[in-house]
Design a protein around this motif. Structure first.
Motif, PDB file in Angstrom:
ATOM      1  N   HIS A   1       7.015   5.271   7.861  1.00  0.00           N
ATOM      2  CA  HIS A   1       6.553   5.893   6.614  1.00  0.00           C
ATOM      3  C   HIS A   1       7.481   7.032   6.198  1.00  0.00           C
ATOM      4  O   HIS A   1       7.773   7.210   5.027  1.00  0.00           O
TER       5      HIS A   1
ATOM      6  N   ASP B   1      -3.560   5.907   7.204  1.00  0.00           N
ATOM      7  CA  ASP B   1      -3.192   4.508   7.280  1.00  0.00           C
ATOM      8  C   ASP B   1      -3.867   3.868   8.485  1.00  0.00           C
ATOM      9  O   ASP B   1      -3.655   4.311   9.603  1.00  0.00           O
TER      10      ASP B   1
ATOM     11  N   LYS C   1       0.823  -1.211   0.000  1.00  0.00           N
ATOM     12  CA  LYS C   1       0.000   0.000   0.000  1.00  0.00           C
ATOM     13  C   LYS C   1       0.863   1.270   0.000  1.00  0.00           C
ATOM     14  O   LYS C   1       0.480   2.285  -0.567  1.00  0.00           O
ATOM     15  N   THR C   2       2.037   1.176   0.647  1.00  0.00           N
ATOM     16  CA  THR C   2       2.866   2.380   0.750  1.00  0.00           C
ATOM     17  C   THR C   2       3.287   2.890  -0.627  1.00  0.00           C
ATOM     18  O   THR C   2       3.323   4.099  -0.863  1.00  0.00           O
TER      19      THR C   2
HETATM   20 MG    MG Z   1       1.517  -0.275   5.611  1.00  0.00          MG
END
Ligand code: MG
Ligand code: ADP
Length: 746
Positions: free
Chosen positions: A368, A445, A329-330
């Motif tokens: 992140h 997230d 997903k990142t």
């Molecule tokens: Mg993630």
């Protein structure tokens, strides 16, 4: 969003008249202790009480005796308790209490796991009422973790009903209309019976006769659902089982319908809102993803395409990206970020459109931040990290190629003047003091609905509504997704990046536990690391407040870590992490684990699901049978990230065939969403965890097994909102959806 529960009731009382919003203490004389018990049960108003539904119904037989109950049945029994003692389970792992329970027909053993304190609460040789499921072990009847309470006398049962007794004031109490005795959740000071009588009293009050049903009549007729009054009467005092069932169905429908109305209305509002269209050329986006060190999966490409299409429009995107842990997903989030920050703000030569990226924990926000530095280091894009603990900025003049600490004041300034394009953080990100110049895209997230509520907060401060990309790895079934995310468009990452070795999952019973430990030992000797997850804690209803659960869970982690160090892995470094630790201490442990100072990390199941320690390759989950399959799947996702072969051990003491069979599903199923469906089908909505986390009641959760019902509720809500977005011709619904003032003094 809790305020859209229980809303069909919208009668407004005249002054001094009793009505739905009257405080519960208006119903009769209630002492302080009772009142706080009612509050603990969530009952503050008449409405709350009417919507406090029975957890089940007991027929006469189910309150009788050990011998008359059948295995698997939920029963209430009265009798005497003896031989009450505490001990450790046979491997010395779990503290437990046990006792012998005797009634007129026989006796059986009671066992409480992880609830050794029971032995202190109950007196040996006293009379008790127990409530739970009869099971069989080695041919003998037993009950595990029953609810227990002391009673002063054993009620006469030969009359067939608990309620046909004479009460303290000497009069015979109401007998339920049918044979079904409603059983309500109790709390110290308030019994199931008290609740029942309070509800009967309410049925006789004026306001109840005049209740208006907010669900339109034609909808009720179309789906054969009972009116509000009938449904309330049937759910509390059913004459037959089918009455209770259809009443529950109505309330389940009602709840889902209300949630859908609320979501559809939100969606409608956004259709009129304006956002900033992203004009970055497709080729530039292509160039950006071509730099990745891997090829995007089909589903990643699909999701990027969905997002790119959305954000080119001037109505705000509302999209949910669903994908298992490790599905990438990142990378999708980074691409959306790239597209955003590569579009220049209107009429501005300098500065960029801004992205806010919110993570649920500090640890994840930092991760992140690190990965975004990798994604953007070739570009002149400034990225900042803001958490409760401090702020960082990339790039840095003093630390070429890396980041530097900056003051919060400095960060706020640069965010406000648009110099910083990407701000990553925890919810510190949405504090009032954080002002953006050109906030255009919000990425969230793992926050479920929470994220959508928080966007509303961000939105108020800005003229334009930012695009929203909400991401989740929490596997939930389709019906729940439709309900919760009725206002979001969906993109799904259902293919895993190739080349990833599927995780090897195995079941550990008391017989092969040793070999699991040997495996962990071997892995660690090869330089790997491991997690050990302590079992989920279930306390009896009354004890099951979050802080009691935390305390017991914390103890379990500490005890298990000590035991492992002493008896199993004396040669390894064992660390612990649990929710009661201060954020700083958690952070310290996580970084020690990340830097391999800790070999084995013992934790509860609630810690930082998305944390990335690629060198940790094995996870051992204790008490696996107590988790939902989807939850287990999520836990094992913690070891799916590295290049080494990953292993998941599901440890269970239960040798029951069903438990083993159920856990076996994890061996062969790789999709968390499939596992969530499986759980829902086999074990019902309860297996999805507590509905409260999503703002759905138990009755509402029941609807989730029924795709047709959820779709019907969605369709009807959609119809109404499309024709009447402000609910002008549905005043009752409009009122029901209005946030009700919630008064909580605790
Ligand atoms: Mg993630
Ligand atoms: P999640 O969906 O759990 O947030 P991440 O985005 O953290 O997953 O990705 C997990 C790992 O997989 C990261 O190391 C990432 O670089 C890598 N990854 C992402 N997409 C791909 C892909 N298409 N092929 C190979 N590896 C990928």
């Amino acid at each position: 969003m809790n305020n859209i529960k229980n809303n069909s009731l919208v009668h407004t009382p005249l002054k001094n008249e009793m009505g739905l919003d009257s405080p519960i203490e208006a119903i009769s004389r209630i002492d302080k202790k009772q009142l706080s018990a009612l509050h603990r049960l969530g009952i503050r108003t008449f409405r709350d009480l009417l919507y406090f539904f029975p957890v089940k119904y007991a027929g006469a037989s189910t309150t009788a005796s050990i011998s008359s109950a059948t295995t698997g049945e939920h029963v209430i029994l009265y009798g005497k308790i003896s031989k009450l003692k505490t001990k450790k389970s046979f491997r010395g792992k779990i503290p437990m209490a046990e006792a012998t329970f005797t009634d007129t027909q026989g006796s059986m053993k009671l066992v409480w796991f992880n609830q050794a304190y029971i032995a202190r609460l109950i007196q040996n040789d006293s009379l008790v009422k127990i409530q739970g499921k009869i099971t069989e072990r080695n041919g003998a009847r037993t009950m595990q973790n029953p609810l227990i309470e002391s009673v002063s006398a054993i009620p006469e049962l030969n009359t067939g009903s608990l309620f046909s007794q004479v009460n303290q004031s000497g009069e015979t109490t109401d007998i339920p209309r049918g044979n079904f005795v409603p059983i309500y959740r109790e709390s110290q000071g308030i019994t199931s019976r008290w609740i029942y009588h309070a509800i009967l009293k309410m049925f006789k009050m004026d306001f109840f006769q005049n209740l208006e049903d907010s669900i339109p009549n034609d909808i009720l007729r179309k789906y054969n659902l009972p009116s509000l009054q009938s449904a309330l009467i049937w759910i509390h005092t059913p004459e037959k089982e089918s009455h209770a069932e259809i009443a529950r169905k109505r309330f389940a429908f009602e709840e889902i319908f209300m949630i859908q109305l609320d979501r559809q209305r939100e969606k409608m509002k956004l259709r009129d809102a304006v956002s900033y269209p992203i004009t970055t050329a497709e080729e530039k986006v292509q160039e950006f993803v071509d730099r990745f060190e891997f090829d995007l999966t089909e589903s990643q490409l699909g999701a990027i395409n969905d997002i790119f299409t959305d954000i080119q429009k001037n109505i705000p995107m509302s999209r949910l990206l669903e994908g298992d842990v490790g599905s990438g997903k990142t990378a999708v989030a980074a691409t959306a970020t790239f597209a955003t920050v590569s579009t220049k703000p209107k009429g501005q030569m300098n500065g960029a459109l801004q992205v806010a990226y919110m993570a649920p924990t500090e640890i994840l926000a930092k991760q992140h931040f690190e990965s975004f530095i990798q994604y953007f280091r070739h570009m002149p894009v400034s990225i900042a990290l803001i958490t409760g603990k401090g702020c960082r900025k990339f790039p840095s003049k003093v630390n070429p190629g890396g980041w530097t600490n900056i003051s919060r004041t400095q960060l706020l300034k640069w965010v406000a003047n648009g110099d910083i394009a990407v701000v990553i953080g925890t919810h510190a990100l949405i504090q009032k003091s954080v002002k953006f110049k050109n906030l255009t895209c919000v990425i969230i997230d793992e926050q479920h609905r929470f994220g959508v509520e928080q966007r509303k907060k961000l939105v108020k401060k800005h003229e334009q509504v930012p695009h929203l990309l909400s991401m989740t790895a929490t596997p939930i079934p389709r019906t729940l997704a439709l309900t919760l995310y009725g206002d979001l468009d969906l993109s799904i990452l259902d293919t895993m990046p190739s080349g990833r070795k599927p995780i090897i999952t195995d079941i550990v019973t008391p017989h092969n536990r040793k070999s699991a430990y040997e495996h962990i030992q071997k892995q660690i000797n090869e330089g790997r690391q491991a997690y050990v997850i302590c079992p989920r804690i279930d306390l009896p209803d009354e004890e099951s407040n979050p802080s009691a659960i935390l305390t017991v869970a914390t103890k379990a982690v500490i005890t298990e870590a000590k035991r492992l160090k002493k008896e199993v892995f004396p040669e390894f470094n064992i660390g612990i992490i649990h929710s009661k630790m201060k954020p700083d201490d958690k952070e310290k442990i996580m970084s020690e684990f990340a830097s391999r100072k800790i070999d084995i990390l013992v934790s509860t199941s609630v810690i930082e699901v998305g944390v990335n320690v690629p060198n940790a390759t094995t996870i051992l989950i204790e008490g696996a049978e107590r988790f939902g399959l989807a939850q287990l799947h999520q836990l094992r996702g913690r070891v799916i990230r590295g290049n080494h072969q990953a292993y998941c051990f599901l440890a269970t003491d239960s040798e029951g065939e069903t438990a083993i069979k159920r856990l076996s599903a994890l061996k062969n199923t790789r999709s968390g969403f499939d596992l969530a469906e499986l759980d829902l089908k086999e074990r019902g909505a309860g297996s999805l965890g507590n509905g409260k986390q999503w703002g759905i009641t138990d009755v509402g959760m029941e609807a989730l097994k029924n795709l047709k019902m959820v779709e019907a509720a969605r369709k009807e809500a959609f119809n109404i909102i499309t024709h009447d977005p402000e609910l002008k011709s549905h005043p009752l619904l409009e009122m029901a959806l209005r946030p009700r003032k919630e008064i909580h003094f605790e």
